[in-house]
Design a protein around this motif. Structure first.
Motif, PDB file in Angstrom:
ATOM      1  N   PHE A   5      -0.386   3.776  -8.527  1.00  0.00           N
ATOM      2  CA  PHE A   5      -0.926   4.190  -7.239  1.00  0.00           C
ATOM      3  C   PHE A   5      -2.123   5.114  -7.390  1.00  0.00           C
ATOM      4  O   PHE A   5      -2.580   5.694  -6.432  1.00  0.00           O
ATOM      5  CB  PHE A   5       0.155   4.877  -6.400  1.00  0.00           C
ATOM      6  CG  PHE A   5       1.283   3.950  -6.067  1.00  0.00           C
ATOM      7  CD1 PHE A   5       1.086   2.861  -5.244  1.00  0.00           C
ATOM      8  CD2 PHE A   5       2.546   4.151  -6.587  1.00  0.00           C
ATOM      9  CE1 PHE A   5       2.112   1.990  -4.940  1.00  0.00           C
ATOM     10  CE2 PHE A   5       3.585   3.297  -6.289  1.00  0.00           C
ATOM     11  CZ  PHE A   5       3.372   2.207  -5.467  1.00  0.00           C
ATOM     12  N   SER A  11      -4.989  -4.572   0.782  1.00  0.00           N
ATOM     13  CA  SER A  11      -3.981  -5.306   1.532  1.00  0.00           C
ATOM     14  C   SER A  11      -4.345  -6.774   1.424  1.00  0.00           C
ATOM     15  O   SER A  11      -5.390  -7.187   1.884  1.00  0.00           O
ATOM     16  CB  SER A  11      -4.008  -4.855   2.987  1.00  0.00           C
ATOM     17  OG  SER A  11      -3.488  -5.850   3.807  1.00  0.00           O
ATOM     18  N   GLU A  62       2.359  -1.706   9.070  1.00  0.00           N
ATOM     19  CA  GLU A  62       3.107  -2.207   7.918  1.00  0.00           C
ATOM     20  C   GLU A  62       2.210  -3.194   7.178  1.00  0.00           C
ATOM     21  O   GLU A  62       1.719  -4.163   7.749  1.00  0.00           O
ATOM     22  CB  GLU A  62       4.395  -2.898   8.338  1.00  0.00           C
ATOM     23  CG  GLU A  62       5.203  -3.378   7.148  1.00  0.00           C
ATOM     24  CD  GLU A  62       6.518  -4.031   7.536  1.00  0.00           C
ATOM     25  OE1 GLU A  62       7.281  -4.363   6.627  1.00  0.00           O
ATOM     26  OE2 GLU A  62       6.776  -4.216   8.744  1.00  0.00           O
ATOM     27  N   THR A  64       1.912  -5.767   3.959  1.00  0.00           N
ATOM     28  CA  THR A  64       2.723  -6.496   2.992  1.00  0.00           C
ATOM     29  C   THR A  64       1.845  -7.415   2.160  1.00  0.00           C
ATOM     30  O   THR A  64       0.798  -7.875   2.611  1.00  0.00           O
ATOM     31  CB  THR A  64       3.810  -7.347   3.686  1.00  0.00           C
ATOM     32  OG1 THR A  64       3.172  -8.267   4.562  1.00  0.00           O
ATOM     33  CG2 THR A  64       4.769  -6.497   4.471  1.00  0.00           C
ATOM     34  N   ALA A  68       5.514  -6.544  -2.138  1.00  0.00           N
ATOM     35  CA  ALA A  68       6.158  -5.405  -1.474  1.00  0.00           C
ATOM     36  C   ALA A  68       5.545  -5.169  -0.103  1.00  0.00           C
ATOM     37  O   ALA A  68       4.568  -5.801   0.287  1.00  0.00           O
ATOM     38  CB  ALA A  68       5.997  -4.151  -2.334  1.00  0.00           C
ATOM     39  N   SER A  69       6.149  -4.225   0.610  1.00  0.00           N
ATOM     40  CA  SER A  69       5.566  -3.786   1.877  1.00  0.00           C
ATOM     41  C   SER A  69       5.578  -2.265   1.914  1.00  0.00           C
ATOM     42  O   SER A  69       6.378  -1.621   1.233  1.00  0.00           O
ATOM     43  CB  SER A  69       6.323  -4.368   3.066  1.00  0.00           C
ATOM     44  OG  SER A  69       7.585  -3.784   3.178  1.00  0.00           O
ATOM     45  N   CYS A  70       4.675  -1.732   2.707  1.00  0.00           N
ATOM     46  CA  CYS A  70       4.520  -0.286   2.803  1.00  0.00           C
ATOM     47  C   CYS A  70       3.998   0.037   4.197  1.00  0.00           C
ATOM     48  O   CYS A  70       3.286  -0.766   4.792  1.00  0.00           O
ATOM     49  CB  CYS A  70       3.524   0.178   1.738  1.00  0.00           C
ATOM     50  SG  CYS A  70       3.329   1.964   1.673  1.00  0.00           S
TER      51      CYS A  70
END
Length: 126
Positions: A5, A11, A62, A64, A68-70
C-alpha cells in the motif's frame, strides 16, 4: 519500502456509492462536523454553539477489482472537484426532489476509473 500500500493503486473495475450512510454532514466554518444542540449545533473543535452550518461531502465509495474490495471516503474537496458543484447544491436538489439515498448524479461515479493514493504514514488515533 514495506507494504504493497506504499504506492498509488488504480481502481480497475467497479466503483459503487455505498448506500445506508449519510453522504453529507453539517459542519462548522472550521470544517469539523457539528452535533445538534438545543435548536443550534455544537462544534467540539471550536468548543462553541454554532447557528449556521455548511453542508460538506462525506461520500463512501466501494472500489473493487478482481482481488478485493475497499471503501474510500471522498470528502468535500474531492467531491466538489469531481462533480464541479458544492455539497450545498446537491443537498438543496435532493430536498427539492425528495431523492433516494444519494443524489442521482452520484451514479455517474459507478464504473468511473479513478486513481486512489493510500498514505499509510498517517497514524490512526484511537
Amino acid at each position: 519500502s514495506g507494504s504493497r500500500f506504499d504506492r498509488p493503486i488504480r481502481s480497475g473495475f467497479d466503483n459503487l456509492v455505498v448506500d445506508g450512510h449519510d453522504w453529507w454532514y453539517p459542519a462548522c466554518k472550521c470544517h469539523k462536523g457539528v452535533v445538534p444542540d438545543f435548536g443550534a449545533y455544537f462544534c467540539s473543535a471550536c468548543d462553541k454553539r454554532v447557528f449556521q452550518v455548511v453542508p460538506r461531502f462525506r461520500v463512501k465509495i466501494e472500489v473493487t477489482d478482481d482481488k478485493a474490495s475497499c471503501v474510500f471516503v471522498l470528502f468535500d474537496f474531492e467531491m466538489s472537484y469531481i462533480k464541479e458543484k458544492s455539497c450545498a447544491y446537491f443537498v438543496a436538489q435532493s430536498k427539492a426532489r425528495n431523492a433516494g439515498p444519494h443524489p442521482i448524479e452520484f451514479d455517474g461515479l459507478v464504473g468511473k476509473k479513478m486513481l486512489f493514493s493510500i498514505d499509510n504514514s498517517l497514524k490512526q488515533l484511537v
